[in-house]
Design a protein around this motif. Structure first.
Motif, PDB file in Angstrom:
ATOM      1  N   PHE A  63     -36.610   0.235 -47.834  1.00 53.21           N
ATOM      2  CA  PHE A  63     -35.635   0.048 -46.756  1.00 53.21           C
ATOM      3  C   PHE A  63     -34.192   0.004 -47.271  1.00 53.21           C
ATOM      4  O   PHE A  63     -33.300  -0.458 -46.573  1.00 53.21           O
ATOM      5  CB  PHE A  63     -35.990  -1.211 -45.950  1.00 53.21           C
ATOM      6  N   ASP A  64     -33.999   0.487 -48.502  1.00 50.50           N
ATOM      7  CA  ASP A  64     -32.665   0.566 -49.104  1.00 50.50           C
ATOM      8  C   ASP A  64     -31.941  -0.779 -49.036  1.00 50.50           C
ATOM      9  O   ASP A  64     -30.790  -0.878 -48.622  1.00 50.50           O
ATOM     10  CB  ASP A  64     -31.836   1.669 -48.422  1.00 50.50           C
ATOM     11  N   ARG A  65     -32.672  -1.806 -49.457  1.00 49.84           N
ATOM     12  CA  ARG A  65     -32.126  -3.168 -49.503  1.00 49.84           C
ATOM     13  C   ARG A  65     -32.244  -3.640 -50.959  1.00 49.84           C
ATOM     14  O   ARG A  65     -33.250  -4.246 -51.330  1.00 49.84           O
ATOM     15  CB  ARG A  65     -32.894  -4.073 -48.542  1.00 49.84           C
ATOM     16  N   PRO A  66     -31.248  -3.338 -51.770  1.00 52.49           N
ATOM     17  CA  PRO A  66     -31.339  -3.543 -53.220  1.00 52.49           C
ATOM     18  C   PRO A  66     -31.784  -4.948 -53.626  1.00 52.49           C
ATOM     19  O   PRO A  66     -31.373  -5.944 -53.042  1.00 52.49           O
ATOM     20  CB  PRO A  66     -29.920  -3.266 -53.712  1.00 52.49           C
ATOM     21  N   PHE A  67     -32.640  -4.974 -54.629  1.00 50.35           N
ATOM     22  CA  PHE A  67     -33.069  -6.204 -55.289  1.00 50.35           C
ATOM     23  C   PHE A  67     -32.261  -6.265 -56.567  1.00 50.35           C
ATOM     24  O   PHE A  67     -32.225  -5.308 -57.332  1.00 50.35           O
ATOM     25  CB  PHE A  67     -34.573  -6.130 -55.570  1.00 50.35           C
ATOM     26  N   ASP A  68     -31.594  -7.384 -56.815  1.00 50.20           N
ATOM     27  CA  ASP A  68     -30.610  -7.465 -57.893  1.00 50.20           C
ATOM     28  C   ASP A  68     -31.181  -7.479 -59.304  1.00 50.20           C
ATOM     29  O   ASP A  68     -30.423  -7.450 -60.262  1.00 50.20           O
ATOM     30  CB  ASP A  68     -29.730  -8.702 -57.705  1.00 50.20           C
ATOM     31  N   GLU A  69     -32.479  -7.529 -59.447  1.00 52.71           N
ATOM     32  CA  GLU A  69     -33.075  -7.594 -60.780  1.00 52.71           C
ATOM     33  C   GLU A  69     -33.773  -6.287 -61.114  1.00 52.71           C
ATOM     34  O   GLU A  69     -34.416  -5.680 -60.265  1.00 52.71           O
ATOM     35  CB  GLU A  69     -34.083  -8.744 -60.838  1.00 52.71           C
ATOM     36  N   HIS A  70     -33.666  -5.888 -62.364  1.00 55.44           N
ATOM     37  CA  HIS A  70     -34.335  -4.681 -62.847  1.00 55.44           C
ATOM     38  C   HIS A  70     -35.746  -5.058 -63.305  1.00 55.44           C
ATOM     39  O   HIS A  70     -35.924  -5.988 -64.093  1.00 55.44           O
ATOM     40  CB  HIS A  70     -33.551  -4.058 -64.003  1.00 55.44           C
ATOM     41  N   LEU A  71     -36.735  -4.356 -62.802  1.00 58.99           N
ATOM     42  CA  LEU A  71     -38.118  -4.580 -63.218  1.00 58.99           C
ATOM     43  C   LEU A  71     -38.547  -3.354 -64.025  1.00 58.99           C
ATOM     44  O   LEU A  71     -38.880  -2.307 -63.455  1.00 58.99           O
ATOM     45  CB  LEU A  71     -39.028  -4.778 -62.002  1.00 58.99           C
ATOM     46  N   PRO A  72     -38.543  -3.458 -65.366  1.00 53.60           N
ATOM     47  CA  PRO A  72     -38.784  -2.279 -66.202  1.00 53.60           C
ATOM     48  C   PRO A  72     -40.129  -1.611 -65.955  1.00 53.60           C
ATOM     49  O   PRO A  72     -40.272  -0.409 -66.157  1.00 53.60           O
ATOM     50  CB  PRO A  72     -38.670  -2.800 -67.635  1.00 53.60           C
ATOM     51  N   TRP A  73     -41.114  -2.372 -65.507  1.00 55.72           N
ATOM     52  CA  TRP A  73     -42.436  -1.779 -65.284  1.00 55.72           C
ATOM     53  C   TRP A  73     -42.474  -0.886 -64.045  1.00 55.72           C
ATOM     54  O   TRP A  73     -43.459  -0.191 -63.810  1.00 55.72           O
ATOM     55  CB  TRP A  73     -43.529  -2.845 -65.226  1.00 55.72           C
ATOM     56  N   LEU A  74     -41.390  -0.863 -63.262  1.00 54.95           N
ATOM     57  CA  LEU A  74     -41.316   0.029 -62.105  1.00 54.95           C
ATOM     58  C   LEU A  74     -40.634   1.357 -62.443  1.00 54.95           C
ATOM     59  O   LEU A  74     -40.616   2.271 -61.615  1.00 54.95           O
ATOM     60  CB  LEU A  74     -40.568  -0.645 -60.957  1.00 54.95           C
ATOM     61  N   ALA A  75     -40.098   1.480 -63.645  1.00 55.60           N
ATOM     62  CA  ALA A  75     -39.411   2.713 -64.049  1.00 55.60           C
ATOM     63  C   ALA A  75     -40.415   3.851 -64.194  1.00 55.60           C
ATOM     64  O   ALA A  75     -41.597   3.631 -64.514  1.00 55.60           O
ATOM     65  CB  ALA A  75     -38.675   2.488 -65.363  1.00 55.60           C
ATOM     66  N   ASP A  76     -39.945   5.060 -63.957  1.00 58.01           N
ATOM     67  CA  ASP A  76     -40.814   6.244 -64.053  1.00 58.01           C
ATOM     68  C   ASP A  76     -41.420   6.396 -65.442  1.00 58.01           C
ATOM     69  O   ASP A  76     -42.534   6.906 -65.581  1.00 58.01           O
ATOM     70  CB  ASP A  76     -40.038   7.517 -63.697  1.00 58.01           C
ATOM     71  N   ASP A  77     -40.696   5.961 -66.473  1.00 58.33           N
ATOM     72  CA  ASP A  77     -41.189   6.132 -67.844  1.00 58.33           C
ATOM     73  C   ASP A  77     -41.868   4.868 -68.393  1.00 58.33           C
ATOM     74  O   ASP A  77     -42.096   4.744 -69.593  1.00 58.33           O
ATOM     75  CB  ASP A  77     -40.053   6.552 -68.773  1.00 58.33           C
TER      76      ASP A  77
END
Length: 197
Positions: A63-77
């Motif tokens: 829904f294009d509602r940014p979550f302020d934390e980066h979750l590396p396990w969601l990255a494509d690589d």
């Protein structure tokens, strides 16, 4: 929950599943929340980490509602299956707190959107990527309940604890002997029906 409000009903069932899952970690050692108890490595903390990522994916990204934390396990690589276990650097508190923050973010998304609000699930095939909050809520109830069921089994394998929530077990009030007899009865029936001695 307002039974006359479909969004309220859906949110209630999602919240209940979330609470059941978090409860499955309570009272266990670091080892017991992390140890793999199936051939595919299913473990309690990994289930929670996976669902934190699902909450972010389905209620933030969709829904294009940014979550302020980066979750590396969601990255494509990201390494395959990285979302299903916690590294040594990721503490139980880190994962539980992340899950709670992700759920709070999701709750804000749910509160601010209508059930027919459109979204796009980034990793779904193009023909079904366009969706609504209603569909995402149903999907996340199914996803969370599925993994709460995994957690039920894993927790029972760890220390025998079973049930829905503390004080709300949803199981017969049998003592250890009753459950042992029940288990043995089922084993006898399985052997009898299959022709095993």
């Amino acid at each position: 929950m307002n039974p006359q409000d479909p969004k309220s009903v859906l949110h209630h069932y999602l919240t209940a599943a979330r609470e059941a899952l978090v409860w499955k970690l309570e009272g266990l050692t670091e080892y017991d929340v992390r140890r793999p108890l199936t051939p595919t490595g299913t473990n309690l903390l990994g289930l929670l980490k996976h669902l934190a990522g699902c909450e972010v994916t389905y209620f933030a990204f969709t829904f294009d509602r940014p979550f302020d934390e980066h979750l590396p396990w969601l990255a494509d690589d990201a390494e395959d299956n990285m979302d299903m276990w916690a590294t040594a650097e990721e503490s139980r508190e880190d994962i539980v707190d992340l899950y709670r923050r992700a759920c709070a973010h999701s709750d804000r998304t749910i509160a601010s959107l209508d059930l027919d609000s459109p979204g796009i699930v980034p990793h779904w095939p193009a023909e079904r990527a366009h969706t609504t909050l209603h569909a995402v809520l149903v999907h996340m109830i199914a996803e969370t309940q599925r993994h709460a069921g995994h957690a039920d089994i894993v927790r029972e394998l760890v220390d025998g604890a079973a049930g829905l929530l503390e004080g709300k077990l949803n199981l017969p009030n049998g003592d250890a002997d009753w459950w042992r007899n029940h288990h043995d009865r089922l084993e006898r029936v399985a052997r009898e029906v299959s022709g095993r001695p």
